[in-house]
Design a protein around this motif. Structure first.
Motif, mmCIF file in Angstrom:
data_model
loop_
_atom_site.group_PDB
_atom_site.id
_atom_site.type_symbol
_atom_site.label_atom_id
_atom_site.label_comp_id
_atom_site.label_asym_id
_atom_site.label_seq_id
_atom_site.Cartn_x
_atom_site.Cartn_y
_atom_site.Cartn_z
ATOM 1 N N TRP A 147 0.830 -1.212 0.000
ATOM 2 C CA TRP A 147 0.000 0.000 0.000
ATOM 3 C C TRP A 147 0.864 1.263 0.000
ATOM 4 O O TRP A 147 0.592 2.215 -0.739
ATOM 5 C CB TRP A 147 -0.931 0.000 1.209
ATOM 6 N N THR A 205 0.968 3.957 -3.030
ATOM 7 C CA THR A 205 0.678 5.371 -2.792
ATOM 8 C C THR A 205 1.827 6.256 -3.265
ATOM 9 O O THR A 205 1.610 7.304 -3.898
ATOM 10 C CB THR A 205 0.417 5.598 -1.295
ATOM 11 N N TYR A 236 -7.177 9.099 -6.588
ATOM 12 C CA TYR A 236 -6.503 8.205 -5.647
ATOM 13 C C TYR A 236 -7.479 7.194 -5.051
ATOM 14 O O TYR A 236 -7.148 6.011 -4.912
ATOM 15 C CB TYR A 236 -5.855 9.033 -4.543
ATOM 16 N N LEU A 271 -7.235 3.129 -5.351
ATOM 17 C CA LEU A 271 -7.198 2.199 -4.220
ATOM 18 C C LEU A 271 -8.313 1.150 -4.301
ATOM 19 O O LEU A 271 -8.110 -0.003 -3.895
ATOM 20 C CB LEU A 271 -7.321 2.965 -2.903
#
Length: 332
Positions: free
Chosen positions: A37, A41, A86, A90
């Motif tokens: 993750w 990111t 974003y 995700l």
């Protein structure tokens, strides 16, 4: 407060009933997911912080019609707020859906799947080469330990491994392809000869690392083993090596080999660009040059996931093979 104490007691009870090494593996898996993750990111925001975007990279410096730019930004989804982009990223990340490549219109998964066999074959061949070179060399360095020959070879191996593999590849390509013309300049699937230089370059770099760690591991074990007593019983030297030295060194060496395989997979990315091989590394270079956000994110996350999975495998192998590690976790 009562419910909190009950929850904590239940958690401690579960940890006591769960085998220690299973608990350690579960924690490593959770940590790996968190790392993926964080990397995803970082890649998402790093791509959007580049000086230009996919629209300017597609149109070029001379074609900046406002209507065309607006239409392209809308079709790429770049006109949405960054937080919305974003969040959408995700949501699709756990399913491995990175969207379509902005330059080819092909799904990112298909782009990676088409290039993956070349990268896997290069990493696999380089890993085999590294093991065939590094393990015997490490054993030889143990046999000549604390001699001038040992110091010279160890220093040479350290020098080779300290050079970035793509710099080493450029030097090898210049010498054997441009100056001597022994091998083709461009790599790929065409001939067996075109694979020799990239496999050898990556294999020697990783083999130097494996040889040094094998030497260090075995020399660290020798003081703990009563070799003089074994020799006094008349046990042949080869059985002492196989039955005592190598058996005790096997967990650390196998773990090191797993790490070497992870570095082989990650290290060949830049090497593919140097030798013009149609692998995932060349795909990554194309994604950066074209500011292809979905392709850049998909390739980077795939590389990071493969690297972390191989490192997790190395830890599991160490837990399975070495009872001392399992005993340490049980004691803790």
């Amino acid at each position: 407060a009562h419910s909190r104490r009950s929850f904590c007691e239940m958690r401690r009870s579960d940890e006591r009933t769960m085998p220690p090494f299973i608990l350690v593996i579960a924690k490593r898996v959770v940590r790996m997911v968190a790392m993926i993750w964080l990397i995803a990111t970082a890649v998402f925001f790093a791509g959007r912080s580049l000086p230009s975007d996919p629209v300017t990279a597609t149109l070029g410096p001379g074609l900046r019609d406002p209507d065309t730019v607006r239409a392209l930004r809308h079709s790429y989804g770049l006109d949405a707020p960054l937080a919305s982009q974003y969040a959408n990223f995700l949501v699709r990340l756990p399913r491995g859906q990175f969207g379509l490549s902005l330059t080819t219109g092909v799904p990112v998964k298909d782009e990676i799947g088409a290039r993956l066999p070349v990268s896997l074959l290069l990493a696999g061949l380089a890993f085999v080469f590294a093991c065939l070179f590094g393990l015997p060399m490490g054993g030889y360095l143990v046999s000549v330990a604390d001699t001038r020959r040992d110091a010279t070879i160890t220093a040479a191996l350290a020098a080779v491994h300290s050079v970035p593999v793509y710099v080493l590849g450029i030097g090898v390509l210049y010498l054997f392809s441009y100056r001597l013309a022994w091998f083709p300049v461009l790599g790929g699937r065409a001939t067996t000869q075109s694979w020799i230089l990239p496999v050898t370059t990556l294999g020697i770099s990783l083999g130097a690392y494996l040889a040094r760690l094998t030497r260090q591991t075995v020399l660290g074990l020798l003081p703990r083993l009563n070799l003089l007593a074994l020799h006094s019983f008349g046990i042949p030297a080869r059985w002492i090596w196989l039955g005592h030295i190598l058996r005790n060194a096997a967990p650390s060496v196998v773990t090191t080999m797993s790490i070497v395989l992870a570095y082989a997979l990650a290290g060949n990315m830049l090497l593919e660009a140097v030798f013009s091989m149609r692998g995932v590394g060349q795909l990554l270079a194309r994604a950066v040059l074209n500011r292809d956000y979905p392709l850049l994110q998909g390739v980077a996350i795939w590389i990071a996931t493969a690297f972390l999975l191989l490192n997790l495998t190395a830890e599991i192998v160490a837990l399975v093979l070495d009872p001392r590690i399992r005993g340490g976790y049980a004691a803790n």
